[in-house]
Each structure stands twice: as C-alpha cells, then as structure tokens.
Design a protein around this motif. Structure first.
Motif, PDB file in Angstrom:
ATOM      1  N   THR A 175      43.408  36.657  17.332  1.00  0.00           N
ATOM      2  CA  THR A 175      45.109  35.832  16.934  1.00  0.00           C
ATOM      3  C   THR A 175      45.216  34.697  18.053  1.00  0.00           C
ATOM      4  O   THR A 175      45.790  33.520  18.337  1.00  0.00           O
ATOM      5  CB  THR A 175      45.903  36.332  16.143  1.00  0.00           C
ATOM      6  OG1 THR A 175      46.372  36.948  17.227  1.00  0.00           O
ATOM      7  CG2 THR A 175      45.926  36.666  15.273  1.00  0.00           C
ATOM      8  N   GLY A 176      45.515  35.326  19.583  1.00  0.00           N
ATOM      9  CA  GLY A 176      45.345  34.781  20.966  1.00  0.00           C
ATOM     10  C   GLY A 176      47.402  34.691  20.640  1.00  0.00           C
ATOM     11  O   GLY A 176      47.693  33.478  21.418  1.00  0.00           O
ATOM     12  N   ALA A 177      47.655  35.602  20.392  1.00  0.00           N
ATOM     13  CA  ALA A 177      49.323  35.846  20.754  1.00  0.00           C
ATOM     14  C   ALA A 177      49.103  35.887  22.051  1.00  0.00           C
ATOM     15  O   ALA A 177      49.044  36.118  23.091  1.00  0.00           O
ATOM     16  CB  ALA A 177      49.179  37.399  19.883  1.00  0.00           C
ATOM     17  N   ASN A 178      50.375  35.339  21.957  1.00  0.00           N
ATOM     18  CA  ASN A 178      50.754  35.584  23.449  1.00  0.00           C
ATOM     19  C   ASN A 178      52.374  35.134  23.367  1.00  0.00           C
ATOM     20  O   ASN A 178      52.789  35.040  24.685  1.00  0.00           O
ATOM     21  CB  ASN A 178      50.895  33.886  24.273  1.00  0.00           C
ATOM     22  CG  ASN A 178      51.354  32.833  23.836  1.00  0.00           C
ATOM     23  OD1 ASN A 178      51.782  33.210  22.610  1.00  0.00           O
ATOM     24  ND2 ASN A 178      50.314  31.349  23.990  1.00  0.00           N
ATOM     25  N   MET A 179      53.282  36.223  22.740  1.00  0.00           N
ATOM     26  CA  MET A 179      54.479  36.636  22.688  1.00  0.00           C
ATOM     27  C   MET A 179      54.564  36.849  21.591  1.00  0.00           C
ATOM     28  O   MET A 179      54.024  37.668  20.939  1.00  0.00           O
ATOM     29  CB  MET A 179      55.130  35.250  22.473  1.00  0.00           C
ATOM     30  CG  MET A 179      56.204  35.538  22.388  1.00  0.00           C
ATOM     31  SD  MET A 179      57.859  34.368  22.813  1.00  0.00           S
ATOM     32  CE  MET A 179      57.734  33.104  23.764  1.00  0.00           C
ATOM     33  N   ALA A 180      55.467  38.326  21.619  1.00  0.00           N
ATOM     34  CA  ALA A 180      55.658  39.791  21.021  1.00  0.00           C
ATOM     35  C   ALA A 180      57.104  39.589  20.103  1.00  0.00           C
ATOM     36  O   ALA A 180      57.943  40.339  21.276  1.00  0.00           O
ATOM     37  CB  ALA A 180      55.065  40.866  20.792  1.00  0.00           C
ATOM     38  N   VAL A 181      57.466  40.152  19.316  1.00  0.00           N
ATOM     39  CA  VAL A 181      59.076  40.576  18.982  1.00  0.00           C
ATOM     40  C   VAL A 181      58.622  42.307  17.943  1.00  0.00           C
ATOM     41  O   VAL A 181      57.645  42.833  17.475  1.00  0.00           O
ATOM     42  CB  VAL A 181      59.388  40.355  17.442  1.00  0.00           C
ATOM     43  CG1 VAL A 181      61.022  40.764  17.164  1.00  0.00           C
ATOM     44  CG2 VAL A 181      59.190  38.605  18.116  1.00  0.00           C
ATOM     45  N   LEU A 182      59.431  43.499  19.142  1.00  0.00           N
ATOM     46  CA  LEU A 182      59.228  44.376  18.439  1.00  0.00           C
ATOM     47  C   LEU A 182      60.522  44.589  17.849  1.00  0.00           C
ATOM     48  O   LEU A 182      61.565  45.218  17.935  1.00  0.00           O
ATOM     49  CB  LEU A 182      59.878  45.746  20.078  1.00  0.00           C
ATOM     50  CG  LEU A 182      57.710  45.633  20.094  1.00  0.00           C
ATOM     51  CD1 LEU A 182      58.322  46.190  22.178  1.00  0.00           C
ATOM     52  CD2 LEU A 182      56.501  46.757  19.919  1.00  0.00           C
ATOM     53  N   SER A 183      60.077  45.539  16.474  1.00  0.00           N
ATOM     54  CA  SER A 183      61.044  45.821  15.001  1.00  0.00           C
ATOM     55  C   SER A 183      60.448  46.790  14.951  1.00  0.00           C
ATOM     56  O   SER A 183      60.454  47.569  13.648  1.00  0.00           O
ATOM     57  CB  SER A 183      61.032  44.344  13.949  1.00  0.00           C
ATOM     58  OG  SER A 183      61.994  45.489  13.457  1.00  0.00           O
ATOM     59  N   VAL A 184      61.050  47.896  16.123  1.00  0.00           N
ATOM     60  CA  VAL A 184      60.313  49.462  16.186  1.00  0.00           C
ATOM     61  C   VAL A 184      61.247  50.364  15.948  1.00  0.00           C
ATOM     62  O   VAL A 184      62.407  50.518  16.659  1.00  0.00           O
ATOM     63  CB  VAL A 184      59.043  49.621  16.391  1.00  0.00           C
ATOM     64  CG1 VAL A 184      58.209  48.942  15.714  1.00  0.00           C
ATOM     65  CG2 VAL A 184      58.902  49.843  17.530  1.00  0.00           C
ATOM     66  N   PRO A 185      61.558  51.461  15.656  1.00  0.00           N
ATOM     67  CA  PRO A 185      62.318  52.464  16.239  1.00  0.00           C
ATOM     68  C   PRO A 185      62.450  52.887  17.635  1.00  0.00           C
ATOM     69  O   PRO A 185      61.329  52.843  18.512  1.00  0.00           O
ATOM     70  CB  PRO A 185      61.764  54.302  15.189  1.00  0.00           C
ATOM     71  CG  PRO A 185      61.123  52.780  14.217  1.00  0.00           C
ATOM     72  CD  PRO A 185      60.553  51.821  14.414  1.00  0.00           C
ATOM     73  N   ALA A 186      63.504  53.480  18.524  1.00  0.00           N
ATOM     74  CA  ALA A 186      62.869  53.787  19.411  1.00  0.00           C
ATOM     75  C   ALA A 186      61.771  54.502  19.956  1.00  0.00           C
ATOM     76  O   ALA A 186      61.830  54.363  21.062  1.00  0.00           O
ATOM     77  CB  ALA A 186      64.015  54.390  19.934  1.00  0.00           C
ATOM     78  N   GLU A 187      61.918  55.544  19.226  1.00  0.00           N
ATOM     79  CA  GLU A 187      60.097  56.849  19.618  1.00  0.00           C
ATOM     80  C   GLU A 187      59.882  55.595  20.207  1.00  0.00           C
ATOM     81  O   GLU A 187      58.568  56.485  20.489  1.00  0.00           O
ATOM     82  CB  GLU A 187      60.921  57.919  18.385  1.00  0.00           C
ATOM     83  CG  GLU A 187      60.469  58.083  17.473  1.00  0.00           C
ATOM     84  CD  GLU A 187      61.678  56.865  16.553  1.00  0.00           C
ATOM     85  OE1 GLU A 187      61.314  57.400  15.187  1.00  0.00           O
ATOM     86  OE2 GLU A 187      62.271  57.314  17.648  1.00  0.00           O
ATOM     87  N   VAL A 188      59.527  55.161  19.117  1.00  0.00           N
ATOM     88  CA  VAL A 188      57.712  54.049  19.929  1.00  0.00           C
ATOM     89  C   VAL A 188      58.174  52.611  20.259  1.00  0.00           C
ATOM     90  O   VAL A 188      56.898  52.162  20.226  1.00  0.00           O
ATOM     91  CB  VAL A 188      56.736  54.482  18.322  1.00  0.00           C
ATOM     92  CG1 VAL A 188      57.168  55.792  17.277  1.00  0.00           C
ATOM     93  CG2 VAL A 188      58.092  53.291  17.343  1.00  0.00           C
ATOM     94  N   ALA A 189      58.579  52.895  21.357  1.00  0.00           N
ATOM     95  CA  ALA A 189      59.086  51.440  21.513  1.00  0.00           C
ATOM     96  C   ALA A 189      58.409  51.616  22.702  1.00  0.00           C
ATOM     97  O   ALA A 189      57.465  50.602  22.852  1.00  0.00           O
ATOM     98  CB  ALA A 189      60.037  51.055  21.687  1.00  0.00           C
ATOM     99  N   GLN A 190      58.657  52.292  23.363  1.00  0.00           N
ATOM    100  CA  GLN A 190      57.725  52.590  24.966  1.00  0.00           C
ATOM    101  C   GLN A 190      56.406  52.432  25.025  1.00  0.00           C
ATOM    102  O   GLN A 190      55.982  51.882  25.314  1.00  0.00           O
ATOM    103  CB  GLN A 190      58.821  53.379  25.603  1.00  0.00           C
ATOM    104  CG  GLN A 190      57.865  53.342  27.276  1.00  0.00           C
ATOM    105  CD  GLN A 190      58.936  51.748  28.118  1.00  0.00           C
ATOM    106  OE1 GLN A 190      59.672  52.044  27.858  1.00  0.00           O
ATOM    107  NE2 GLN A 190      57.740  51.152  28.597  1.00  0.00           N
ATOM    108  N   ASP A 191      56.206  53.292  23.955  1.00  0.00           N
ATOM    109  CA  ASP A 191      54.438  53.130  23.972  1.00  0.00           C
ATOM    110  C   ASP A 191      53.693  52.059  23.293  1.00  0.00           C
ATOM    111  O   ASP A 191      52.683  51.635  24.024  1.00  0.00           O
ATOM    112  CB  ASP A 191      53.857  54.420  22.695  1.00  0.00           C
ATOM    113  CG  ASP A 191      52.560  54.639  22.829  1.00  0.00           C
ATOM    114  OD1 ASP A 191      51.675  54.221  23.426  1.00  0.00           O
ATOM    115  OD2 ASP A 191      51.731  53.879  21.385  1.00  0.00           O
ATOM    116  N   ALA A 208      64.474  47.011  19.344  1.00  0.00           N
ATOM    117  CA  ALA A 208      64.779  48.868  19.163  1.00  0.00           C
ATOM    118  C   ALA A 208      65.878  49.031  20.171  1.00  0.00           C
ATOM    119  O   ALA A 208      65.831  48.694  21.128  1.00  0.00           O
ATOM    120  CB  ALA A 208      63.173  48.940  19.723  1.00  0.00           C
ATOM    121  N   PRO A 209      66.577  50.038  19.933  1.00  0.00           N
ATOM    122  CA  PRO A 209      67.911  50.508  20.061  1.00  0.00           C
ATOM    123  C   PRO A 209      67.207  51.600  21.492  1.00  0.00           C
ATOM    124  O   PRO A 209      67.850  52.608  21.708  1.00  0.00           O
ATOM    125  CB  PRO A 209      68.264  51.662  19.352  1.00  0.00           C
ATOM    126  CG  PRO A 209      67.147  51.815  18.110  1.00  0.00           C
ATOM    127  CD  PRO A 209      66.028  50.559  18.440  1.00  0.00           C
TER     128      PRO A 209
END
Length: 252
Positions: A175-191, A208-209
């Motif tokens: 898709t050529g994405a060059n920006m991202a939004v993380l809307s996930v639980p804390a435990e998986v956010a870093q990975d 993510a909190p």
C-alpha cells in the motif's frame, strides 16, 4: 500524552509572548517548511488552519489577525508570533490573504505531501478512525487496517478490508503506507511498534496506554485520553473552588 509532556507543553504556552507588530513582506508559500517551530505554536497552527478552512468554505478571502485570532480562540499578538515562524506577517490595514496563508500553514505542516496511513487495531476506536471522513480533506489517506482477531479479519470498514496483522509487513509495502496509528492493547504495542519501524514507518500515532521505545529518527505521538481527562478534572475542580469562594464572599 505523558504528564511531563503536558507540563512541558503548558510551559511553552506560557512562555509564548508576542514580539513586534510591525508588518513585513510576505514570502513565498511553504517558507516555514523545514524550519523549527515550537511545539505549542505547532499545535496552534493546526487550529489556525481549521479556522482558515472554514473561512474559505464561506468565501472569505481576507482576514485580520484579530479576526483570525478570535476564530482560533487566542490573542492576536500570540497569533502573529506563531505565524512569524512561517515568515508570514500579513499587511497592516489589509490583513492576511486566506487562501495563501492556508497554503503556507499546510506546507509547513507537511500536508501538501502524500500521507498514506495504516491503522493497527480494528476495535471500536480503530474502526472509528478508519471511517473518519475528515482525514481525506486534511491530506491523510487511510490505506490499511489490521487486526489479530480471526473473527474480524476479512470484514470491511468502508472500502477497507481488515487484514491479518501477520501480513503487516507485506501490506505496508503493497500500500505504500508511510504513517501508522496504533490502537492496540499495551501488551502488544511495543512489538507492533518495532515491526512498523522495521518496515520503514517513522511516524506513529499511538493510543496504546504505554510508553513506546523507538529509534531517535522515529516520531511517536502518544494520545492518552485518561491523562487528558485528569487534566480536565483538575481545571474543573479549580473552577468549582473559585465559584464556591466567590459565593462565600458575596454571602458575607
């Protein structure tokens, strides 16, 4: 936003004072691109742009600093200070050319570029963001939506089909994405943040909190709604205390 970030931004807001009101010639559009703009002023530029967009929709071609400041909810010296970072000072007695100033701010904010956004996390928030129509008008195209739940993978949100997070790298490349939004639980956010960075994403908005770690060249903006509500509660409490004190004084 972490508490220390809030304190830093509020300190910047308090330090922002106006310089001279003397006008100067307005330079070419995009003069602010690449120039360092303080965080507090940068945040206000987005507000000015929204006000200018509303004026354009109403057919307004010229606006004074006082009128634009009122529309943005700031004082006019602060507005002139902020716009000076773009090299834009307006013309005394004439004000600002609305389309031109809108273009200057858009260029300084990078909105004239092609931003292709991937949203990781297709819960209620992720779906709401994916369906938000205001992104397109502001230069952001949502091109991918991911989730790990087999029950939602393959579902459609608007024109987007939810992709499995296992295919993150491949879909980002396609898709050529060059920006991202993380809307996930804390435990998986870093990975997931690590995977985004490894795929070449250097601009991440995180709901993510948790505080994410990333290389220095990666820009991460954290949206902590609980913190923002706590700040609102603080101001609401102060307002209530002031009202009670005022009533007590009147009752004497």
């Amino acid at each position: 936003m972490a508490p220390e970030e809030v304190r830093s931004e509020r300190a910047a807001l308090e330090r922002d004072t106006a310089n001279s009101d003397q006008p100067a010639p307005t330079p070419s559009a995009g003069a602010g691109a690449g120039r360092h703009i303080p965080p507090a002023s940068l945040a206000r530029l987005t507000i000015y742009l929204r006000a200018l967009s509303a004026m354009l929709a109403d057919g307004i071609e010229r606006v004074s600093s006082e009128e634009l400041a009122e529309a943005a909810g700031v004082n006019s010296p602060k507005l002139r200070k902020d716009l000076s970072y773009l090299g834009s000072y307006g013309t005394r007695g004439v004000g600002y050319d609305v389309p031109y100033l809108s273009g200057q701010i858009s260029a300084a904010l990078g909105l004239t570029l092609n931003w292709r956004v991937a949203i990781v996390g297709a819960g209620n928030l992720g779906r709401a963001l994916a369906g938000y129509p205001g992104f397109g008008s502001r230069g952001f195209e949502v091109v991918a939506l991911f989730d790990a739940d087999p029950m939602v993978i393959g579902q459609e949100v608007g024109w987007l089909r939810i992709s499995p997070v296992d295919s993150l790298e491949a879909v980002l490349a396609k898709t050529g994405a060059n920006m991202a939004v993380l809307s996930v639980p804390a435990e998986v956010a870093q990975d997931l943040c690590d995977r985004l960075v490894e795929s070449g994403i250097t601009s991440i908005l995180s709901f993510a909190p948790v505080v994410l770690q990333a290389p220095e060249h990666v820009q991460i903006r954290k949206v902590d709604m609980a913190t923002e509500l706590q700040i609102l509660a603080y101001h609401a409490q102060r307002s209530q205390v002031s009202q009670i004190a005022a009533r007590a004084r009147l009752a004497r």
